[in-house]
Scaffold this active site. Structure first.
Site, PDB file in Angstrom:
ATOM      1  N   ASN A  37       0.849  -1.192   0.000  1.00 40.54           N
ATOM      2  CA  ASN A  37       0.000   0.000   0.000  1.00 40.54           C
ATOM      3  C   ASN A  37       0.890   1.250   0.000  1.00 40.54           C
ATOM      4  OD1 ASN A  37      -1.409   2.294   1.094  1.00 40.54           O
ATOM      5  ND2 ASN A  37      -3.056   0.941   1.717  1.00 40.54           N
ATOM      6  N   ASP A  93      -0.203   4.508  -0.192  1.00 35.50           N
ATOM      7  CA  ASP A  93      -0.935   5.746   0.130  1.00 35.50           C
ATOM      8  C   ASP A  93      -0.047   6.809   0.771  1.00 35.50           C
ATOM      9  OD1 ASP A  93      -3.284   4.614  -0.728  1.00 35.50           O
ATOM     10  OD2 ASP A  93      -4.060   4.182   1.271  1.00 35.50           O
ATOM     11  N   HIS A  94       0.852   6.347   1.657  1.00 37.39           N
ATOM     12  CA  HIS A  94       1.608   7.336   2.436  1.00 37.39           C
ATOM     13  C   HIS A  94       2.731   8.016   1.655  1.00 37.39           C
ATOM     14  CE1 HIS A  94      -0.998   6.875   5.684  1.00 37.39           C
ATOM     15  NE2 HIS A  94      -0.747   5.582   5.825  1.00 37.39           N
ATOM     16  N   ARG A 120       3.258  18.939   1.377  1.00 35.56           N
ATOM     17  CA  ARG A 120       3.881  20.159   0.891  1.00 35.56           C
ATOM     18  C   ARG A 120       3.232  20.688  -0.388  1.00 35.56           C
ATOM     19  NH1 ARG A 120       9.171  21.128   3.018  1.00 35.56           N
ATOM     20  NH2 ARG A 120       9.416  22.662   1.389  1.00 35.56           N
ATOM     21  N   HIS A 142      -5.763   3.637  -1.774  1.00 41.75           N
ATOM     22  CA  HIS A 142      -7.099   3.940  -1.248  1.00 41.75           C
ATOM     23  C   HIS A 142      -7.483   5.337  -1.730  1.00 41.75           C
ATOM     24  CE1 HIS A 142      -9.781   4.259   2.641  1.00 41.75           C
ATOM     25  NE2 HIS A 142     -10.452   4.501   1.524  1.00 41.75           N
ATOM     26  N   ARG A 175      -9.670   8.033  -1.204  1.00 40.94           N
ATOM     27  CA  ARG A 175     -10.628   8.480  -0.192  1.00 40.94           C
ATOM     28  C   ARG A 175     -11.524   9.583  -0.730  1.00 40.94           C
ATOM     29  NH1 ARG A 175     -10.496   7.855   5.331  1.00 40.94           N
ATOM     30  NH2 ARG A 175      -9.110   6.196   6.021  1.00 40.94           N
ATOM     31  N   ARG A 220      -7.287  12.719   0.622  1.00 41.85           N
ATOM     32  CA  ARG A 220      -6.195  13.209   1.483  1.00 41.85           C
ATOM     33  C   ARG A 220      -4.828  12.667   1.061  1.00 41.85           C
ATOM     34  NH1 ARG A 220      -7.507  10.036   7.089  1.00 41.85           N
ATOM     35  NH2 ARG A 220      -9.546  10.941   6.753  1.00 41.85           N
ATOM     36  N   GLU A 244      -8.785   0.453  -3.119  1.00 39.44           N
ATOM     37  CA  GLU A 244      -9.689   0.471  -1.962  1.00 39.44           C
ATOM     38  C   GLU A 244     -10.653   1.638  -2.122  1.00 39.44           C
ATOM     39  OE1 GLU A 244      -7.440   0.758   1.624  1.00 39.44           O
ATOM     40  OE2 GLU A 244      -6.465  -1.159   1.325  1.00 39.44           O
ATOM     41  N   THR A 288      -7.184   6.608  10.111  1.00 41.29           N
ATOM     42  CA  THR A 288      -7.034   5.474   9.195  1.00 41.29           C
ATOM     43  C   THR A 288      -8.316   4.644   9.264  1.00 41.29           C
ATOM     44  OG1 THR A 288      -5.678   3.540   8.658  1.00 41.29           O
ATOM     45  CG2 THR A 288      -5.867   4.095  10.987  1.00 41.29           C
ATOM     46  N   THR A 289      -8.392   3.585   8.456  1.00 38.67           N
ATOM     47  CA  THR A 289      -9.612   2.774   8.445  1.00 38.67           C
ATOM     48  C   THR A 289      -9.726   2.035   9.788  1.00 38.67           C
ATOM     49  OG1 THR A 289      -9.095   2.469   6.118  1.00 38.67           O
ATOM     50  CG2 THR A 289     -10.910   1.177   6.993  1.00 38.67           C
ATOM     51  N   GLU A 343     -11.024  -9.334   3.342  1.00 43.52           N
ATOM     52  CA  GLU A 343      -9.753  -8.969   3.976  1.00 43.52           C
ATOM     53  C   GLU A 343     -10.052  -8.762   5.456  1.00 43.52           C
ATOM     54  OE1 GLU A 343      -7.177  -6.249   1.981  1.00 43.52           O
ATOM     55  OE2 GLU A 343      -6.331  -5.519   3.871  1.00 43.52           O
ATOM     56  N   HIS A 373      -3.865  -4.375   7.892  1.00 43.49           N
ATOM     57  CA  HIS A 373      -3.978  -3.222   8.788  1.00 43.49           C
ATOM     58  C   HIS A 373      -3.050  -3.356   9.981  1.00 43.49           C
ATOM     59  CE1 HIS A 373      -5.350   0.390  10.691  1.00 43.49           C
ATOM     60  NE2 HIS A 373      -5.924   0.684   9.552  1.00 43.49           N
ATOM     61  N   GLY A 392       0.975  -1.255   4.493  1.00 44.13           N
ATOM     62  CA  GLY A 392       1.307   0.094   4.060  1.00 44.13           C
ATOM     63  C   GLY A 392       2.156   0.868   5.044  1.00 44.13           C
TER      64      GLY A 392
END
Ligand code: PXP
Length: 240
Positions: A9, A11-12, A20, A45, A47, A51, A72, A102-103, A153, A194, A216
């Site tokens: 994952n 996402d981050h 930034r 994901h 969202r 974000r 996701e 988070t989820t 999952e 997760h 992730g």
């Protein structure tokens, strides 16, 4: 040798970029490097509040990636429209609250049941593999089967928290084992995700019947120190 697939994952990577408002670090670059480093799939994901990952990331990653993209999404009309357009090979339906960091838990499968059923049917017809993100409990995994999902999952957040805090986790892992078995007996492919770290992934990889991990936050965090390639290789070694 057991073969658990590793979904990475990213996402981050987008979270850091968005902090930034720049166009780096690039989630596409991370996805392609993860692919080259041995990831079996890439998870993003999208969202409602965008974000981290945005629609352009989805478009670019989907067009360049050779391994499957796992998208996701929340169960909403907007996400259904986007998923039908982009046709990711894998989709995981997750609950979503705007305020959450988070989820936080699995889906409430009784809420919007008819909509979920319709959503799953349409996504499957569009040739996406559909997974539902659920808590490890019997009622939810049975309901996932009734809703005709391909996979579930299992939300491993509680299990991972116990491990991180050095608390007793045997009851939780016993529950997960039972649910994985029920899922397999029902003909569902069972995944887990997760909060997974090297330690929790290693313990969980011993549970028979789990086919895929999606990881992730820890993996991207660890990459700061070890690099994405090394971190992915370590995870692959641990879970196989
Ligand atoms: N699986 C699902 C369905 C998720 O929503 C998340 C978090 O986005 C993950 C796996 C990955 O969790 P983590 O980032 O804690 O490894």
């Amino acid at each position: 040798m057991k073969k658990i697939r590793l979904g990475v994952n990213i996402d981050h990577v987008a979270t850091v970029r968005n902090a930034r408002g720049e166009n780096y670090p690039s989630p596409l670059r991370a996805a392609l490097l993860a692919e080259k480093s041995g990831a079996d799939s890439i998870t993003i994901h999208l969202r409602e509040d965008r974000r981290h990952i945005n629609e352009l990331d989805l478009k670019l990653i989907k067009s360049k990636l050779k391994i499957p993209l796992n998208l996701e999404i929340a169960a909403t009309n907007e996400m259904l429209r986007i998923a039908l357009k982009r046709k990711p090979p894998f989709i995981c339906i997750v609950p979503e609250k705007r305020q959450e960091v988070t989820t936080e838990g699995g889906l409430n499968l009784k809420f919007k049941r008819n909509f979920l059923k319709k959503l799953i049917m349409k996504l499957k017809k569009n040739k996406s593999r559909v997974s539902l993100f659920i808590e490890p409990n019997k009622a939810d995994i049975q309901e996932a089967k009734i809703l005709n999902a391909d996979c579930v999952e299992i939300h491993t957040g509680k299990f991972c928290n116990l491990i991180n805090k050095n608390k007793k986790f045997h009851k939780e892992i016993k529950k997960i084992k039972e649910i994985v078995k029920i899922g397999n007996d029902l003909g569902l492919e069972v995944h887990a995700g997760h909060g997974l770290t090297y330690k929790s992934a290693k313990i969980l990889s011993k549970v028979p019947g789990i086919k895929e991990f999606n990881i992730g936050h820890f993996l991207i965090g660890e990459s700061i120190f070890e690099g994405l390639k090394t971190t992915i290789k370590k995870f692959r070694k641990i879970i196989r």
